[in-house]
Design an enzyme around this catalytic site. Sequence first.
Site, short mmCIF file in Angstrom:
data_model
loop_
_atom_site.label_atom_id
_atom_site.label_comp_id
_atom_site.label_asym_id
_atom_site.label_seq_id
_atom_site.Cartn_x
_atom_site.Cartn_y
_atom_site.Cartn_z
N GLY A 346 -20.85 0.02 40.10
CA GLY A 346 -20.34 1.38 40.26
C GLY A 346 -18.90 1.42 40.77
O GLY A 346 -18.09 2.24 40.33
N GLU A 369 4.76 -2.43 21.88
CA GLU A 369 5.62 -3.58 21.54
C GLU A 369 4.99 -4.52 20.51
O GLU A 369 5.06 -5.74 20.63
CB GLU A 369 6.07 -4.33 22.80
CG GLU A 369 7.15 -3.56 23.53
CD GLU A 369 7.64 -4.22 24.79
OE1 GLU A 369 7.98 -5.40 24.75
OE2 GLU A 369 7.69 -3.53 25.83
N GLU A 373 -2.66 -6.37 15.84
CA GLU A 373 -2.72 -6.64 14.40
C GLU A 373 -1.35 -7.10 13.88
O GLU A 373 -1.26 -7.96 13.00
CB GLU A 373 -3.16 -5.37 13.65
CG GLU A 373 -4.60 -4.94 13.93
CD GLU A 373 -4.83 -4.34 15.31
OE1 GLU A 373 -3.84 -4.02 16.01
OE2 GLU A 373 -6.00 -4.20 15.72
N1 COS Z 1 14.29 -12.23 15.04
C1 COS Z 1 15.36 -12.18 14.25
N2 COS Z 1 15.30 -11.76 12.95
C2 COS Z 1 14.08 -11.38 12.48
C3 COS Z 1 12.92 -11.42 13.28
C4 COS Z 1 13.06 -11.88 14.61
N3 COS Z 1 12.00 -11.93 15.41
N4 COS Z 1 11.87 -11.01 12.54
C5 COS Z 1 12.35 -10.72 11.33
N5 COS Z 1 13.69 -10.95 11.29
C6 COS Z 1 14.57 -10.81 10.14
C7 COS Z 1 13.99 -11.59 8.97
O1 COS Z 1 14.44 -12.94 9.01
C8 COS Z 1 14.57 -10.84 7.78
O2 COS Z 1 15.93 -11.19 7.61
P1 COS Z 1 16.43 -11.90 6.23
O3 COS Z 1 15.97 -10.96 5.15
O4 COS Z 1 17.90 -12.00 6.39
O5 COS Z 1 15.71 -13.20 6.17
C9 COS Z 1 14.59 -9.38 8.26
O6 COS Z 1 14.60 -9.46 9.68
C10 COS Z 1 13.38 -8.61 7.76
O7 COS Z 1 12.21 -9.30 8.19
P2 COS Z 1 10.77 -9.06 7.52
O8 COS Z 1 10.89 -9.14 6.02
O9 COS Z 1 9.80 -9.98 8.19
O10 COS Z 1 10.51 -7.53 7.88
P3 COS Z 1 9.20 -6.70 7.83
O11 COS Z 1 9.56 -5.27 7.70
O12 COS Z 1 8.23 -7.26 6.82
O13 COS Z 1 8.64 -6.98 9.34
C11 COS Z 1 7.02 -6.86 11.11
C12 COS Z 1 7.37 -6.71 9.64
C13 COS Z 1 5.56 -6.52 11.24
C14 COS Z 1 7.26 -8.32 11.54
C15 COS Z 1 7.93 -5.99 12.00
O14 COS Z 1 8.05 -4.71 11.46
C16 COS Z 1 7.40 -5.84 13.44
O15 COS Z 1 7.52 -6.75 14.28
N6 COS Z 1 6.77 -4.69 13.73
C17 COS Z 1 6.26 -4.34 15.04
C18 COS Z 1 7.32 -3.67 15.79
C19 COS Z 1 6.90 -3.20 17.09
O16 COS Z 1 6.80 -3.98 18.00
N7 COS Z 1 6.69 -1.87 17.18
C20 COS Z 1 6.38 -1.23 18.39
C21 COS Z 1 7.55 -0.41 18.80
S1 COS Z 1 8.38 -1.00 20.19
S2 COS Z 1 7.33 -0.30 21.66
#
Ligand code: COS
Length: 391
Positions: A346, A369, A373
């Site tokens: 409790g 952040e 998923e």
């Molecule tokens: N550091 C530096 N560059 C990065 C990176 C990182 N951690 N992650 C991706 N990039 C770069 C990639 O290398 C790519 O560049 P190039 O095309 O020159 O190679 C570019 O950024 C795009 O990357 P990607 O194709 O992976 O982009 P996506 O849109 O597919 O990314 C995820 C998808 C899911 C990885 C991204 O949108 C993400 O992290 N989302 C969650 C964000 C989040 O935390 N949201 C909460 C809000 S903050 S409270």
Amino acid sequence: MSDRTFLDWPFFDDEHRVLAKTLSEWASSACESEHDHTDVDAACRTWVKLLAQSNWLKYCVPAAYGGVYENFDVRSLCLIRETLAYHSGLADFSFAMQGLGSGAITLAGSEELKSTYLPAVSQGEKIAAFALSEPDAGSDVAALSTTAELDGDHYILNGTKTWISNGGIADYYVVFARTGEAPGAKGLSAFVVDADTPGLEIAERIDVIAPHPLATLEFKDCRIPKTHLLGESGQGFKIAMATLDIFRSTVGAAALGFARRALDEALNRTTTRKIFDQPLSSFQMTEATLAEMALDIDASALLIYRAAWTKDSGADRVTREAAMAKLFSTEAAQLVIDKAVQLLGGLGVKSGHPVEKLYREIRALRIYEGASEVQKIVIARQVLNTHTQSA
Ligand code: COS
């Protein structure tokens, strides 16, 4: 007091051990005289002042702007979040937001932006915020639709940001918006927007189960100087991701602090509570639960400090390590805290009990952040990339 033997691990230097001990003493005494948390805005403003006065915010900025280290020391950031979270969710929140809300300025800001904002963040004179999420873009950052249009020496911002921590009390926001150099991720830019800029309004304050300042922001023809662009236009996505790479491990560390507190509360209770004439801790079912909690805590700590040490040792990207640390530690802390609730019975659900507060505090960490998923997507991409490159 919780187990501190992890501080002997080779991930740490002696200065980290001193930091953990000194902060732990400071935090226990700061939380003893705990101020009123019913007004979260006032409580967070007070925490920012207290953290600044005792020099803890200096870990959020580089030495050239009043900080402790030349670059981010992720181990220190993690130790600080872990320790503050153990004592107070709001103290941790206030520290974390000063770091997250100024991180992009440290990484990509001009000299002028750095010298205007970073010393003020570390001295608690400016409250910082990070404005990335939108009603239709949280996990999929590349889908964000707030626009920033260049007009002479200014950018004009239009759109909505939501779930913005420190929304309503921040002095400035780091805002990510579409500048349109290319579709998707390559067409975003980052800006520093002062909270009192005309055209920026707090549209809604949001209440959540573990209250902290949180809001929806509206930008309507909000004109900001071109000099407030961070880095180059079109680099906003990479700046956001690089900032998150640093701070994601620290979210895991906050979860670890919550989990350690839950285990300590469970140990205190089960060793003193008698049931069927024996301490609750002497039953094998209790022992099994305590063992699982301790195992999750050590595994979390290993992943968090592995990620932090890797970054501090000079790795350019720690995307995989940071995602693993955040994913595992936040999910594990949820389980640890739930077990503590069960062991306390409790008391574990009594309003105001530390374990009841932890039960509410932990939930959002699996979402913000980068939700769990998203961390799985990030980890899988890194693993697959490594495989493809080595094939
Ligand atoms: N550091 C530096 N560059 C990065 C990176 C990182 N951690 N992650 C991706 N990039 C770069 C990639 O290398 C790519 O560049 P190039 O095309 O020159 O190679 C570019 O950024 C795009 O990357 P990607 O194709 O992976 O982009 P996506 O849109 O597919 O990314 C995820 C998808 C899911 C990885 C991204 O949108 C993400 O992290 N989302 C969650 C964000 C989040 O935390 N949201 C909460 C809000 S903050 S409270």
